[in-house]
Design a protein around this motif. Structure first.
Motif, PDB file in Angstrom:
ATOM      1  N   LEU A  61      86.734  28.956  10.078  1.00 42.13           N
ATOM      2  CA  LEU A  61      87.981  29.374  10.487  1.00 42.13           C
ATOM      3  C   LEU A  61      87.827  31.058  10.031  1.00 42.13           C
ATOM      4  O   LEU A  61      88.245  32.223  10.577  1.00 42.13           O
ATOM      5  CB  LEU A  61      89.294  29.151   9.849  1.00 42.13           C
ATOM      6  CG  LEU A  61      90.590  29.441  10.228  1.00 42.13           C
ATOM      7  CD1 LEU A  61      90.821  30.141  12.091  1.00 42.13           C
ATOM      8  CD2 LEU A  61      91.695  28.832   9.277  1.00 42.13           C
ATOM      9  N   LEU A  62      87.103  31.319   8.811  1.00 45.43           N
ATOM     10  CA  LEU A  62      87.352  32.417   7.717  1.00 45.43           C
ATOM     11  C   LEU A  62      85.897  33.718   8.885  1.00 45.43           C
ATOM     12  O   LEU A  62      86.326  34.494   9.206  1.00 45.43           O
ATOM     13  CB  LEU A  62      86.829  32.428   6.815  1.00 45.43           C
ATOM     14  CG  LEU A  62      88.194  31.490   5.502  1.00 45.43           C
ATOM     15  CD1 LEU A  62      87.245  31.404   4.735  1.00 45.43           C
ATOM     16  CD2 LEU A  62      89.526  32.954   5.881  1.00 45.43           C
ATOM     17  N   ILE A  63      85.105  32.887   8.944  1.00 45.99           N
ATOM     18  CA  ILE A  63      84.138  34.114  10.078  1.00 45.99           C
ATOM     19  C   ILE A  63      83.864  34.161  10.575  1.00 45.99           C
ATOM     20  O   ILE A  63      83.927  35.097  11.707  1.00 45.99           O
ATOM     21  CB  ILE A  63      82.372  32.571   9.606  1.00 45.99           C
ATOM     22  CG1 ILE A  63      81.949  32.859   8.122  1.00 45.99           C
ATOM     23  CG2 ILE A  63      81.743  33.884  10.504  1.00 45.99           C
ATOM     24  CD1 ILE A  63      81.452  31.420   7.363  1.00 45.99           C
ATOM     25  N   LYS A  64      84.683  33.452  12.176  1.00 42.34           N
ATOM     26  CA  LYS A  64      84.130  33.491  12.776  1.00 42.34           C
ATOM     27  C   LYS A  64      86.415  33.763  13.328  1.00 42.34           C
ATOM     28  O   LYS A  64      86.260  34.470  15.035  1.00 42.34           O
ATOM     29  CB  LYS A  64      84.342  32.091  14.260  1.00 42.34           C
ATOM     30  CG  LYS A  64      82.662  31.997  13.844  1.00 42.34           C
ATOM     31  CD  LYS A  64      81.809  31.439  14.693  1.00 42.34           C
ATOM     32  CE  LYS A  64      80.571  31.579  14.380  1.00 42.34           C
ATOM     33  NZ  LYS A  64      79.895  32.449  14.445  1.00 42.34           N
ATOM     34  N   SER A  65      87.000  33.555  13.047  1.00 40.92           N
ATOM     35  CA  SER A  65      88.853  33.986  14.776  1.00 40.92           C
ATOM     36  C   SER A  65      89.046  34.507  14.366  1.00 40.92           C
ATOM     37  O   SER A  65      88.850  35.768  12.991  1.00 40.92           O
ATOM     38  CB  SER A  65      89.484  32.755  13.267  1.00 40.92           C
ATOM     39  OG  SER A  65      88.935  31.469  13.657  1.00 40.92           O
ATOM     40  N   LYS A  66      90.065  35.365  14.842  1.00 38.14           N
ATOM     41  CA  LYS A  66      90.559  36.488  14.809  1.00 38.14           C
ATOM     42  C   LYS A  66      91.793  36.324  14.189  1.00 38.14           C
ATOM     43  O   LYS A  66      92.150  35.545  13.731  1.00 38.14           O
ATOM     44  CB  LYS A  66      91.022  36.695  16.206  1.00 38.14           C
ATOM     45  CG  LYS A  66      89.853  37.194  16.547  1.00 38.14           C
ATOM     46  CD  LYS A  66      90.509  37.844  18.282  1.00 38.14           C
ATOM     47  CE  LYS A  66      89.335  38.248  19.700  1.00 38.14           C
ATOM     48  NZ  LYS A  66      89.341  38.381  21.076  1.00 38.14           N
TER      49      LYS A  66
END
Length: 189
Positions: free
Chosen positions: A109-114
């Protein structure tokens, strides 16, 4: 289960101040238990007190951080609790499986999400934790009246304080959860 992790972490963190943490177990029915020992009455008392208050306060913290625009900080804090539990305290299979699964999900979530996705997840998590902190406190309050010997932390506190009955502790846990809930609601206004 996230509320259970926070609740049990609250017990563990308080136990660190005046005792030892032996183990935390997380169960598929969303229950958990923290095994501790204490060198003083105060350590046991505050460790028993900490779980419900800590989970209610963590729900409020989620709403507060969201209102302040600190979107990823809450996920980082939850990841910290997951890491502490995984490394030091949780040893049962389901607990380890849950912590690893959610830990990986939070990292992704932290790496890939907007930003909007992170905000939505934070709002959802804070809401879930808030609702669970209130409903679990209500359950303990109800148990304190119907089955006082099986009311968990409220029973432990009644045994510790002797003169304060289990029902008072059950009501206390519920009232404090409502208080944190009102503060959380006001944070969203």
């Amino acid at each position: 289960m996230i509320n259970t992790v926070i609740h049990e972490s609250g017990h563990a963190l308080m136990a660190l101040l005046g005792g030892d943490i032996h183990e935390i177990s997380l169960f598929v029915n969303t229950e958990g238990v923290t095994y501790t020992s204490h060198s003083s009455w105060f350590g046991g008392f505050f460790t028993s007190l900490a779980g419900y208050i800590f989970s209610s306060a963590m729900a409020f913290l989620g709403f507060w951080l969201l209102a302040k625009g600190k979107n990823k900080v809450y996920i980082g804090i939850l990841l910290g609790f997951i890491g502490l539990n995984l490394i030091f305290w949780v040893r049962n299979f389901y607990g380890i499986f849950w912590l690893i699964t959610f830990g990986i999900s939070f990292i992704l979530l932290l790496i890939k999400s907007k930003k909007v996705v992170v905000e939505t997840v934070i709002l959802s998590l804070a809401s879930i934790i808030l609702v669970e902190s209130v409903t679990s406190a209500f359950d303990i309050m109800a148990l304190s009246f119907m089955h006082p010997q099986a009311a968990g932390d409220a029973t432990n506190l009644a045994k510790s304080t002797v003169i304060i009955p289990v029902q008072v502790w059950g009501v206390f846990f519920f009232v404090q959860s409502i208080w944190w809930g009102v503060l959380s609601y006001r944070m969203g206004l």
